[in-house]
Design an enzyme around this catalytic site. Structure first.
Site, PDB file in Angstrom:
ATOM      1  CG  ASP A  40      -0.213 -11.656 -13.315  1.00 14.61           C
ATOM      2  OD1 ASP A  40      -0.799 -12.396 -12.512  1.00 14.61           O
ATOM      3  OD2 ASP A  40      -0.009 -11.965 -14.499  1.00 14.61           O
ATOM      4  CB  THR A  89      -4.313 -15.429 -14.234  1.00 13.34           C
ATOM      5  OG1 THR A  89      -5.059 -14.811 -15.285  1.00 13.34           O
ATOM      6  CG2 THR A  89      -4.897 -16.814 -13.974  1.00 13.34           C
ATOM      7  CD  GLU A 124      -0.289 -15.015 -15.760  1.00 13.35           C
ATOM      8  OE1 GLU A 124      -1.020 -15.067 -14.765  1.00 13.35           O
ATOM      9  OE2 GLU A 124       0.776 -15.645 -15.845  1.00 13.35           O
TER      10      GLU A 124
HETATM   11  O1  LIG Z   1      -0.587 -18.934 -14.515  1.00 13.97           O
HETATM   12  C1  LIG Z   1      -0.705 -18.419 -13.416  1.00 13.97           C
HETATM   13  C2  LIG Z   1      -0.037 -17.186 -12.999  1.00 13.97           C
HETATM   14  O2  LIG Z   1       1.245 -17.014 -13.541  1.00 13.97           O
HETATM   15  C3  LIG Z   1      -0.091 -16.849 -11.525  1.00 13.97           C
HETATM   16  O3  LIG Z   1       0.083 -15.475 -11.439  1.00 13.97           O
HETATM   17  C4  LIG Z   1       0.961 -17.520 -10.687  1.00 13.97           C
HETATM   18  O4  LIG Z   1       0.852 -18.923 -10.849  1.00 13.97           O
HETATM   19  C5  LIG Z   1       0.821 -17.154  -9.205  1.00 13.97           C
HETATM   20  O5  LIG Z   1      -0.414 -17.612  -8.728  1.00 13.97           O
HETATM   21  P1  LIG Z   1      -0.825 -17.493  -7.199  1.00 13.97           P
HETATM   22  O6  LIG Z   1      -1.019 -16.054  -6.909  1.00 13.97           O
HETATM   23  O7  LIG Z   1      -2.107 -18.291  -7.122  1.00 13.97           O
HETATM   24  O8  LIG Z   1       0.274 -18.130  -6.396  1.00 13.97           O
END
Ligand SMILES: O=C[C@H](O)[C@H](O)[C@H](O)COP(=O)(O)O
Length: 236
Positions: free
Chosen positions: A83, A28, A105
């Protein structure tokens, strides 16, 4: 290079790790969403995979991309989860949950033989903690749970403010599981394992954003002379 271009470069590299027949965990966040988009292109070209989404947002994105989905009830063991992360240290320890998806996750990552993290270079740190640590809690007993979490944090050698996460409308943010999130501004987490142990021992804490011993590799996209340079850590 913009962070978006670096995220796309990391996601593209990770999509190349996917093999026909794999059972995938779909992460996510903004980086994982590019992975889902690029994976969808491969699926539409004939790649056969099934995915378990780690959030309702990822479920919607995967469905839109045409990726066949399953559940951990029907498919309890996954080959690979890809992820994003909010921070990653040299030991592949992570802070996750900036988007509030940490619980699903972590369940999905734990059910996977491999977890490859995709990040832009700004997420690499020597010591975790600059990014506020998300702690998912049930709403019942919030005041008492918050005090107990603060004591657990101090007991693990950390300190800093705890704040209840709120949405854009000012109302408390609710996770996909209907829980609340406390964000802990700790700055430095000298002993992530000790803090993780202390947090899970607090009644009312559902999960925390420290991912320890789960990531098996990472794809980091850094800017070098106006181009993305891919650095891999661990087995990626
Ligand atoms: O709850 C969100 C997840 O752990 C995301 O993988 C994390 O916040 C990184 O998100 P982004 O790729 O948008 O920086």
């Amino acid at each position: 290079m913009t962070p978006a271009e670096l995220k796309r470069a990391a996601a593209a590299r990770a999509v190349a790790l996917v093999e026909d027949g794999m059972r995938l965990g779909l992460g996510t966040g903004s980086t994982a969403s590019v992975f889902v988009e690029l994976l969808g292109e491969r699926v539409r070209s004939g790649l056969s995979v099934v995915g378990v989404p780690t959030s309702e947002a990822t479920r919607r994105a995967a469905e839109a991309a045409g990726i066949p989905l399953t559940t951990l009830d029907d498919t309890p063991e996954l080959d690979l989860t890809v992820d994003g992360a909010d921070e990653i240290d040299p030991a592949l320890r992570l802070i996750k949950g900036g988007g509030g998806a940490l619980l699903r996750e972590k369940i999905v990552a734990a059910a996977s033989r491999r977890m490859v993290v995709i990040v832009d270079g700004a997420k690499r740190v020597e010591t975790l903690g600059r990014f506020p640590l998300p702690i998912e809690v049930v709403s019942f007993g919030l005041g008492a749970t918050t005090r107990a979490v603060a004591a657990a944090i101090r007991g693990a050698g950390c300190d800093g403010p705890l704040s209840l996460r709120r949405g854009a409308d000012g109302a408390p943010f609710l996770t996909d599981g209907g829980h609340l999130i406390l964000d802990a501004g700790l700055d430095r987490i000298p002993d992530p394992e000790a803090l993780a142990r202390a947090l899970v021992a607090v009644p009312g804490v559902v999960e925390h954003g420290l991912f320890i011993g789960l990531a098996t590799g990472a794809v980091v996209a850094e800017a070098a002379d106006g181009q993305p340079r891919i650095v891999t850590l661990g087995a990626a």
